[in-house]
Write an enzyme that holds these catalytic residues in place. Structure first.
Site, PDB file in Angstrom:
ATOM      1  NE  ARG A  72     -64.779 -12.880  -4.363  1.00  0.00           N
ATOM      2  CZ  ARG A  72     -64.156 -13.104  -5.235  1.00  0.00           C
ATOM      3  NH1 ARG A  72     -63.889 -14.305  -5.614  1.00  0.00           N
ATOM      4  NH2 ARG A  72     -63.230 -12.226  -5.547  1.00  0.00           N
ATOM      5  CG  ASP A  86     -69.194  -5.618  -6.995  1.00  0.00           C
ATOM      6  OD1 ASP A  86     -68.116  -5.227  -7.323  1.00  0.00           O
ATOM      7  OD2 ASP A  86     -69.616  -6.651  -6.670  1.00  0.00           O
ATOM      8  CE  LYS A 132     -66.255  -3.900  -8.936  1.00  0.00           C
ATOM      9  NZ  LYS A 132     -64.667  -4.429  -8.591  1.00  0.00           N
ATOM     10  CB  THR A 133     -66.878   0.663  -4.387  1.00  0.00           C
ATOM     11  OG1 THR A 133     -67.128  -0.570  -4.663  1.00  0.00           O
ATOM     12  CG2 THR A 133     -67.623   1.152  -3.287  1.00  0.00           C
ATOM     13  CE  LYS A 159     -68.252  -9.599  -6.875  1.00  0.00           C
ATOM     14  NZ  LYS A 159     -67.682  -8.443  -6.560  1.00  0.00           N
ATOM     15  NE  ARG A 162     -64.263  -5.902   0.389  1.00  0.00           N
ATOM     16  CZ  ARG A 162     -64.408  -5.749  -0.832  1.00  0.00           C
ATOM     17  NH1 ARG A 162     -65.431  -5.109  -1.329  1.00  0.00           N
ATOM     18  NH2 ARG A 162     -63.780  -6.492  -1.823  1.00  0.00           N
ATOM     19  CB  SER A 191     -61.765  -7.615  -5.809  1.00  0.00           C
ATOM     20  OG  SER A 191     -62.202  -7.319  -4.606  1.00  0.00           O
ATOM     21  CG  HIS A 213     -67.183  -7.680 -11.525  1.00  0.00           C
ATOM     22  ND1 HIS A 213     -65.845  -7.882 -11.187  1.00  0.00           N
ATOM     23  CD2 HIS A 213     -67.678  -7.684 -10.194  1.00  0.00           C
ATOM     24  CE1 HIS A 213     -65.755  -7.658  -9.999  1.00  0.00           C
ATOM     25  NE2 HIS A 213     -66.849  -7.737  -9.154  1.00  0.00           N
TER      26      HIS A 213
END
Ligand SMILES: Nc1ncnc2c1ncn2[C@@H]1O[C@H](COP(=O)(O)OP(=O)(O)O)[C@@H](O)[C@H]1O
Ligand SMILES: C=C(OP(=O)(O)O)C(=O)O
Ligand SMILES: [Mn+2]
Length: 540
Positions: free
Chosen positions: A63, A264, A249-250, A208, A328, A245, A227
């Protein structure tokens, strides 16, 4: 018929000219377009031996927060969290110019993809979003990441609540006169309910971007907008994992013992926790089948790899970081075996804050009381990890309120109020987990972190013997099954304990300074006592 209506709707938006329009293309159509010999440059994908396509996203492999603006107008001027780090304001005049650029770009394109999809699982809070773009893999990305409507839902879709016009090939030559950061732009207009994109091809801006809009609308209705990733056990027990990020989390929500809700972005309303998305977006740096079997297996046809190195035989080298550390894969959520559909479950009972501590000071796990839960949520101490934002090349310590400052559109206290309210109502317990570094200079292993998460979820941690950690003012368990000895107390990972103390004091001072922004209310003043302190602890 549908296409004729869509073309008419594009014209109403200002997208004129003649183009072929592909409306909600199938995965097969997208695949063929991505690997077609007619595609050139960053539009062309490579076939891999997993069956899925790999693309390069161009100059932007993460981003671009410095190029992200919101039009400051009557609707937004008193509601948006205008801060010096996020949500930069711009004017209606600049918006009009940039929108013209995007309209011109899309108007002159021979082929447009239009994807209608949902953001949000529940009909009462979801956004019906229309994405318009000219790059096939961008259409693939949003098809993977957003909730795919059924044929019936598409036929009854009606007017979108939000439109995203992605003119990634257009750049802004007048950015200096416009007072912007660069020739690239990502701009939201909440009055017109449109997001426009120019310069950057990175799909994460759309993902996002809509998350930021959910973060605007839902808390205003009293819901928590978070988030975080979320999963649910066989007994219906829900755990959520907040984190910036790259903090896990994932990875940590893909747990073979549990059912994935989402990786996410979630809301929490009167019925429970629900996903905003229809897919996952996992990091694949150094990916191995052994460490992350669920993600490994999700990489198959219809998934979309980004910025990985693929050889002439289609073999992927996840260990080659030469394009970016933010390589990714996106895939529809059903590529994970154990999921709940629709993506929602009951109320959360365990709240985990993932922090990747680059200083190596935080314990691998701390048990938080209610005030600490609120304090640490507002602080969101963690690190920005390499690659996810433009310009970040090594872990950079950061305080990111709600563990997602870049996506907050309202003041941070709106998110803490709504979350803590839900936590109290449902008796949820909070834990701070360091998935980053310790005194060894290495990152805490996934194996140890997974054992810690297990101990939180099965409540072993609540019965464990504990110890208080000075300066940070945190309580830790001293032993947990499956966790290596000498790991839980961070001081034990330092050869020289004085070094830990020096670093801990430095971090405590940073916490205290950061929290000053919240001490203008009685609540904020009270919470200071829940945070780190420079006072030398009294030994007892
Ligand atoms: N102890 C750990 N806990 C979680 N992730 C870890 C750990 N050590 C290394 N990692 C790596 O860090 C990355 C976490 O990324 P991811 O789960 O995609 O984060 P997020 O979803 O929060 O952006 C993965 O590449 C994972 O393999
Ligand atoms: C796509 C992103 O999500 P995350 O790294 O949190 O999975 C991002 O931050 O750009
Ligand atoms: Mn993630």
């Amino acid at each position: 018929m549908k296409n004729i209506r869509v073309i008419k709707e594009l014209q109403d938006l200002g997208i004129t000219g003649y183009h072929e329009v592909s409306y909600n293309p199938t995965y097969e159509e997208l695949y063929q377009a991505e690997v077609s010999h007619k595609r050139k440059g960053y539009e062309k994908g490579a076939q891999t031996d997993t069956g899925c396509v790999a693309v390069k996203t161009g100059i932007f492999t993460g981003r671009s927060p410095k190029d992200r603006y919101i039009v400051k107008d009557d609707i937004t001027k008193d509601t948006i969290y205008w801060d010096d780090k996020v949500n930069f304001p711009t004017t209606k005049e600049v918006w009009d110019d940039l929108k013209s650029l995007v309209l011109e770009q899309l108007s002159t394109s021979p082929k447009l993809y239009v994807v209608d999809a949902f953001c949000g699982t529940n009909a009462d809070t979801r956004l019906k979003v229309r994405f318009i773009m000219e790059v096939a893999w961008q259409a693939h990305f949003v098809t993977n990441m957003f909730i795919r409507p059924s044929i019936y839902e598409l036929e009854t879709f009606g007017e979108p609540d939000f439109v995203v016009m992605n003119g990634s090939k257009a750049i802004n030559p007048d950015w200096k006169e416009h007072g912007l950061n660069s020739e690239n732009f990502v701009v939201f207009n909440l009055t017109e309910k449109i997001q426009i994109i120019g310069g950057t091809w990175y799909g994460g801006e759309m993902k996002k971007g809509m998350f930021a809009m959910m973060n605007y609308y839902l808390p205003l209705k009293g819901m928590a907008s978070m988030h975080c990733s979320a999963n649910v056990g066989e007994k219906g027990d829900v755990t959520i994992f907040f984190g910036l990020s790259g903090t896990g989390k994932t990875t940590l929500s893909a747990d073979p013992k549990r059912y994935l809700i989402g990786d996410d972005e979630h809301g929490w309303d009167n019925n429970g926790v629900f996903n905003y998305e229809g897919g996952c977006y996992a990091k694949v740096i150094d990916l191995s089948e052994n460490n992350e079997p669920d993600i490994w297996r999700a990489i198959k046809r219809d998934a979309l790899l980004e910025n990985v190195i693929v050889d002439e035989y289609g073999e992927i080298n996840y260990f080659d970081h030469s394009i970016t550390e933010n390589s990714r894969v996106s895939y529809p959520i059903y590529h994970i075996n154990k999921i709940v559909l629709p993506s929602k479950a009951g109320h959360a009972s365990k709240i985990i804050y993932l922090s990747a501590d680059a200083f190596g000071v935080l314990p691998p796990v701390s048990i938080l009381d209610e005030d600490q839960a609120q304090y640490h949520f507002l602080c969101g101490y963690t690190s920005k990890l390499a690659g996810t934002e433009r310009g970040i090349t090594e872990p950079e310590p950061s305080f990111s309120p709600a563990f997602g400052e870049a996506f907050l559109t309202l003041h941070p206290t709106m998110y803490s109020k709504t979350l803590i309210g839900k936590m109290k109502e449902h008796n949820a317990k909070a834990y701070l987990v360091n998935t980053g570094w310790n005194g060894t200079g290495k990152r805490i292993s996934l194996k140890n972190t997974r054992a810690i998460i297990d101990a939180i979820i099965n409540s072993e941690i609540d019965a464990a013997p504990t110890r208080d950690i000075p300066f940070l003012n945190l309580t830790i368990p001293t032993a947990l099954s499956g966790v290596s000895e000498g790991l839980l107390d961070p001081r034990d990972t330092y050869k020289d304990k004085a070094e830990w103390e020096r670093k801990a004091k430095d971090l405590a001072a940073r916490y205290i300074k950061n929290f000053e922004q919240y001490t203008n209310t009685e609540e904020g003043k009270r919470l200071v006592a829940a945070g780190p302190s420079l006072e030398v602890p009294v030994l007892n």
